[in-house]
Design a protein around this motif. Structure first.
Motif, mmCIF file in Angstrom:
data_model
loop_
_atom_site.group_PDB
_atom_site.id
_atom_site.type_symbol
_atom_site.label_atom_id
_atom_site.label_comp_id
_atom_site.label_asym_id
_atom_site.label_seq_id
_atom_site.Cartn_x
_atom_site.Cartn_y
_atom_site.Cartn_z
ATOM 1 N N ARG A 161 74.058 19.210 25.453
ATOM 2 C CA ARG A 161 75.162 19.804 26.214
ATOM 3 C C ARG A 161 76.423 18.969 26.015
ATOM 4 O O ARG A 161 76.398 17.743 26.148
ATOM 5 N N LYS A 162 77.525 19.636 25.694
ATOM 6 C CA LYS A 162 78.805 18.953 25.504
ATOM 7 C C LYS A 162 79.792 19.433 26.570
ATOM 8 O O LYS A 162 79.691 20.558 27.068
ATOM 9 N N GLY A 172 82.404 18.341 32.597
ATOM 10 C CA GLY A 172 81.237 17.641 32.063
ATOM 11 C C GLY A 172 80.055 17.745 32.990
ATOM 12 O O GLY A 172 80.090 18.451 34.015
ATOM 13 N N HIS A 173 78.992 17.014 32.649
ATOM 14 C CA HIS A 173 77.764 17.037 33.425
ATOM 15 C C HIS A 173 77.133 15.649 33.451
ATOM 16 O O HIS A 173 77.377 14.827 32.563
ATOM 17 N N ASN A 186 78.537 13.109 30.258
ATOM 18 C CA ASN A 186 78.830 13.354 28.842
ATOM 19 C C ASN A 186 80.330 13.407 28.569
ATOM 20 O O ASN A 186 80.760 13.904 27.519
ATOM 21 N N VAL A 187 81.142 12.887 29.482
ATOM 22 C CA VAL A 187 82.593 12.782 29.275
ATOM 23 C C VAL A 187 82.871 11.512 28.481
ATOM 24 O O VAL A 187 82.620 10.406 28.960
ATOM 25 N N ARG A 188 83.371 11.684 27.275
ATOM 26 C CA ARG A 188 83.585 10.548 26.373
ATOM 27 C C ARG A 188 84.970 9.936 26.554
ATOM 28 O O ARG A 188 85.947 10.644 26.825
ATOM 29 N N LYS A 189 85.033 8.625 26.377
ATOM 30 C CA LYS A 189 86.292 7.904 26.567
ATOM 31 C C LYS A 189 87.369 8.394 25.605
ATOM 32 O O LYS A 189 88.530 8.590 26.006
ATOM 33 N N ASP A 190 87.031 8.605 24.333
ATOM 34 C CA ASP A 190 88.052 9.011 23.361
ATOM 35 C C ASP A 190 88.620 10.385 23.703
ATOM 36 O O ASP A 190 89.832 10.605 23.612
ATOM 37 N N GLU A 191 87.775 11.311 24.153
ATOM 38 C CA GLU A 191 88.267 12.636 24.529
ATOM 39 C C GLU A 191 89.092 12.572 25.813
ATOM 40 O O GLU A 191 90.128 13.250 25.933
ATOM 41 N N ALA A 254 77.531 18.958 37.926
ATOM 42 C CA ALA A 254 78.862 19.078 37.332
ATOM 43 C C ALA A 254 79.749 17.892 37.689
ATOM 44 O O ALA A 254 79.738 17.397 38.823
ATOM 45 N N ILE A 255 80.526 17.443 36.709
ATOM 46 C CA ILE A 255 81.568 16.425 36.884
ATOM 47 C C ILE A 255 82.851 17.034 36.334
ATOM 48 O O ILE A 255 82.924 17.376 35.142
#
Length: 281
Positions: A161-162, A172-173, A186-191, A254-255
């Motif tokens: 899941r992205k 995100g989740h 799954n929230v990435r720092k670069d994004e 959910a986030i």
């Protein structure tokens, strides 16, 4: 001699972990076996893939990873060995190995070279000991992957899941809750850094956060924190508390990261935060 790692959902109160190691050591008495974890949640391939996917690259290329999570698998799921990113993996084709990397395997085989081995694969109730351990020992002795079984072009590939990304929202989740109760997302720092310039509001359940902290201990005991962890993922926790239990969050919860487009929207978001109910922990 290559390192063998071992990960399972066997726990530590039964004989299963020792029996698998004993099968390897009966052939290779001096073999180094490194335990990754035996506390993977029962049958939980998402938990297993998260742990394995974030640690296997720390080992030297050529390491052999024996994976016994939901080891008996589902109906018709074979036992396989793959070469991926220069590492070897032995396990059940239940989807776990398909989640640890976005790269394609260099080679895949179905365990069982002889008719006796194929029959054992159909009948064993302890595949980690009877099939995977001997296969790991063979690889550790320098045997090629082809010595373990018949090649196949297919294996069970699932898509992780992205988060959904837009200029005003990152949806995100929770993808893991660690031993401390922290929520790994799954929230990435670069994004995040590409989309967020200044103000933002992270919402999880009834709670809100408006600041990313550098480390875990920059808030008081009982307060929420948000950090980007060593994996480059957004992690949310409660200092000296279990965020999963106290916030009622679990895997796949959910986030939401709201990104205001104007100062007026930013003010409205801050107003939401001020009206929020702060928990006493």
């Amino acid at each position: 001699m290559a390192i063998i790692t071992f990960m399972s959902d066997f726990g530590t109160t039964d004989h299963y972990v020792a029996a698998v190691k004993a099968r390897i050591l009966s052939t290779l008495p001096s073999q180094l076996i490194v335990d990754i974890s035996h506390q993977i949640q029962h049958f939980n391939i998402a938990h297993g893939s998260f742990v394995l996917g974030n640690v296997f690259r720390e080992f030297p290329p050529g390491t052999i990873h024996l994976i016994a999570v939901h080891a008996t698998g589902g109906l018709g799921e074979p036992y396989i060995a793959i070469k991926l990113e220069g590492h070897y993996f032995i396990g059940t084709d239940n989807g776990l190995l398909g989640l640890i990397s976005e790269q394609e395997p260099e080679e895949i085989v179905i365990l069982g070279k002889t008719e006796a081995e194929k029959a054992l694969a159909r009948l064993t109730t302890f595949p980690a000991r009877d099939l995977m351990a001997p296969a790991a020992a063979l690889l550790a002795q320098g045997a090629p992957l082809s010595a373990l079984g018949e090649p196949t072009p297919y294996f069970n590939r699932m898509l992780p899941r992205k988060p959904r990304l837009s200029r005003q929202l990152i949806a995100g989740h929770v993808i893991h809750i660690d031993h401390f109760g922290n929520l790994v997302t799954n929230v990435r720092k670069d994004e995040f850094e590409q989309l967020v310039s200044d103000k933002f509001l992270i919402k999880l359940g009834r709670e809100q956060i408006t600041k990313i902290h550098k480390t875990y201990n920059l808030v008081d005991a009982g307060d929420l924190f948000a950090v980007f962890n060593s994996l480059g993922l957004l992690e949310i926790g409660i200092h000296s508390g279990h965020a999963g239990e106290l916030l009622g969050m679990e895997y796949d919860s959910a986030i939401l990261v709201h990104i205001p487009a104007t100062d007026e929207e930013a003010g409205a978001l801050m107003g939401i935060r001020q009206r929020g109910i702060r928990r006493t922990l």
